[in-house]
Design an enzyme around this catalytic site. Structure first.
Site, short mmCIF file in Angstrom:
data_model
loop_
_atom_site.label_atom_id
_atom_site.label_comp_id
_atom_site.label_asym_id
_atom_site.label_seq_id
_atom_site.Cartn_x
_atom_site.Cartn_y
_atom_site.Cartn_z
N SER A 1 36.22 33.13 41.17
CA SER A 1 35.32 33.92 41.97
C SER A 1 34.50 35.09 41.33
O SER A 1 33.51 35.24 41.67
CB SER A 1 36.72 34.58 42.96
N LYS B 1 29.88 34.82 40.55
CA LYS B 1 29.08 35.98 41.01
C LYS B 1 28.31 36.40 39.57
O LYS B 1 27.08 36.91 39.84
CB LYS B 1 29.61 37.08 41.63
N ASP C 1 31.62 31.68 47.08
CA ASP C 1 32.80 32.30 47.03
C ASP C 1 32.91 33.32 48.04
O ASP C 1 34.14 33.65 48.60
CB ASP C 1 32.33 33.37 45.79
N HIS D 1 32.27 44.71 34.61
CA HIS D 1 32.94 44.52 36.12
C HIS D 1 34.43 44.79 35.68
O HIS D 1 35.03 44.44 34.82
CB HIS D 1 32.66 42.98 35.99
N ARG E 1 41.01 32.78 51.20
CA ARG E 1 41.95 33.18 50.06
C ARG E 1 42.81 34.43 50.91
O ARG E 1 43.93 34.40 50.78
CB ARG E 1 41.55 33.34 48.97
N1 URA Z 1 37.80 40.03 42.90
C1 URA Z 1 36.99 39.24 43.04
O1 URA Z 1 35.59 39.22 43.22
N2 URA Z 1 37.69 37.79 43.32
C2 URA Z 1 38.86 37.74 43.36
O2 URA Z 1 39.24 36.66 43.63
C3 URA Z 1 39.55 39.09 42.99
C4 URA Z 1 38.85 39.99 42.62
#
Ligand code: URA
Length: 452
Positions: free
Chosen positions: A183, A187, A161, A82, A168
């Site tokens: 966040s 995931k 999220d 990621h 946010r």
């Molecule tokens: N990517 C995400 O999935 N969440 C964040 O808060 C910032 C970047």
């Protein structure tokens, strides 16, 4: 328990209990806590921060707010990779099939572009017919059969999220380390790989502008992953200029395909190899880094990595001929060169600015839900450290209209900064963060290594 009490406690800088955090996230997901209360909570977290235990509790509460896929129960080992987001970052497009071709399955649920940063889903959707909205059963079936599945983030996984991110985004509470860590990691944990490599981007084109902030985010996320039983490491890499040359969806996919043919730009190829090698060693597929590198090189030169991507694209309904022949990918009708207004050495390129030019051309979204133009974008002709003569092309703009070209040209000239004296190309890989238990370190500590 009630939301006001919890918001007030955090506003006063108190450490929240596991039960308070779990209650807040559950109630928010169920619609019993309002968006404006979560906005106030996020602002309190941004100012007062969270300690390591609170951040883990927040992540786990968010990861458990919907279904959990636990891909590692279906296939093991199974990796995920990621990136925290950057400009021109197409490493995942090359690294995922390369890992799968090396024998390490990859379960990749991935996001769309965010702000000036591109998204892997948008880039892959340049391929005609490719279905990225796989349901969990189909995702697992493709993963089992092909050792690689590529899908858009499912709304059923970590739904807290999705709701929180939208709040946010419009309340200036994105750039908080515990909120970003929770966040991203919620995931990842909801998908449930056995091994995870995080590429934490640092610099002008990243959410984390300084190495210190990037390192803190990396440490927190590695600790969360390891605590949850996912072998996790992070690479800190520079986003002070776009990665590679291409910025824009089909253009980036074509550049990733060049990496898979062994013909990609040196920076992308090096970062891709570094990430693939790290994951192969982490997952026990190779004993040493040189062994892993040799395996990766064989998968590239034999064509196995490119063939793996074509196989999975076909399995997901996409036109695999576009993988074998990138000239079949969408192409913009207009291509114009932007030429340097002066000679000299390129001293810096404002990566965020370049990303915004691509967004303005239509490669990204200005508003949630905007359609993407997969064909448009930019190809840089000069990067930091290059010597450029006056009038030499520095960027090729791929656009729909001449008006778009003119707007892009002026903005791009402002993104380039010049020096009379030679400028060294900046380092790309800034360090690694991994948890290595050592006698002199507490259990939650992470160890860091500068890149050799
Ligand atoms: N990517 C995400 O999935 N969440 C964040 O808060 C910032 C970047």
């Amino acid at each position: 328990m009630n939301a006001v009490e919890i918001i007030r406690a955090k506003r006063l800088g108190q450490v929240l209990t596991t039960d308070q955090i779990a209650w807040l996230i559950r109630s928010y997901t169920d619609g019993d806590v309002a968006d404006y209360q979560m906005a106030a909570f996020c602002m309190a977290v941004l100012w007062r921060d969270m300690d390591a235990r609170e951040t883990v509790d927040l992540t786990l509460a968010m990861a458990r707010s919907g279904s959990e896929l636990r891909v590692r129960d279906a296939v093991s080992p199974v990796a995920d990779k990621h990136s925290t987001g950057g400009v021109g970052d197409k490493v995942t497009l090359a690294a995922a099939p390369l890992l799968a071709a090396c024998g390490l399955p990859v379960a990749k649920m991935t996001g769309r572009g965010l702000g000036h940063t591109g998204g892997t889903v948008d880039k892959l959707e340049s391929i005609s017919g490719l279905r990225m909205g796989l349901d969990p059963a189909e995702f697992l079936a493709i993963l089992r059969q092909h050792a690689l599945a590529l899908a858009a983030q499912s709304a059923d996984l970590a739904p807290a999220d999705g709701k929180l991110y939208a709040v946010r985004d419009v309340t200036a509470t994105v750039d908080s380390v515990p909120l970003i860590a929770a966040s991203i990691m919620s995931k990842k944990l909801a998908v449930g790989p056995s091994h995870l490599l995080l590429d934490v981007k640092v610099g002008s084109g990243a959410f984390m502008k300084t190495l210190g902030a990037g390192r803190r985010l990396a440490r927190v996320m590695v600790a969360i992953g390891e605590d949850a039983g996912v072998r996790t490491q992070a690479v800190l890499s520079s986003m002070d200029q776009p990665l590679g040359y291409a910025v824009g969806n089909a253009l980036e996919l074509a550049e990733a395909l060049a990496v898979l043919r062994g013909e990609g730009p040196a920076d992308i190829a090096a970062l891709c190899e570094h990430e693939v090698v790290t994951l192969l060693v982490m997952a026990g597929m190779a004993r040493t880094h040189p062994q892993a590198a040799a395996r990766a090189r064989r998968a590239l030169t034999s064509g196995a990595a490119l063939a793996k991507l074509a196989e999975v694209v076909a399995a997901q309904g996409g036109d695999a001929r576009q993988i074998e022949d990138p000239s079949r990918l969408p192409r913009a009708p207009i291509r114009r060169e932007v030429r340097a207004e002066r000679g000299g050495y390129v001293a810096a390129i404002d990566a965020e600015g370049v990303g915004m030019v691509a967004v303005q051309l239509g490669a990204g979204r200005l508003r949630k839900g905007d359609a993407i133009d997969h064909a448009v974008g930019l190809v840089l002709k000069a990067k930091v450290g290059d010597r450029v003569a006056k009038n030499q092309p520095i960027v090729e703009v791929h656009a729909r209209t001449e008006t778009d070209v003119r707007a892009a040209r002026d903005a791009l000239l402002r993104c380039y900064h010049w020096s009379e004296a030679p400028v060294a190309a900046p380092p790309l890989i800034l360090g690694m963060v991994a948890r290595r238990p050592r006698r002199d370190m507490p259990a939650h500590a992470t160890a860091e290594a500068a890149h050799p």
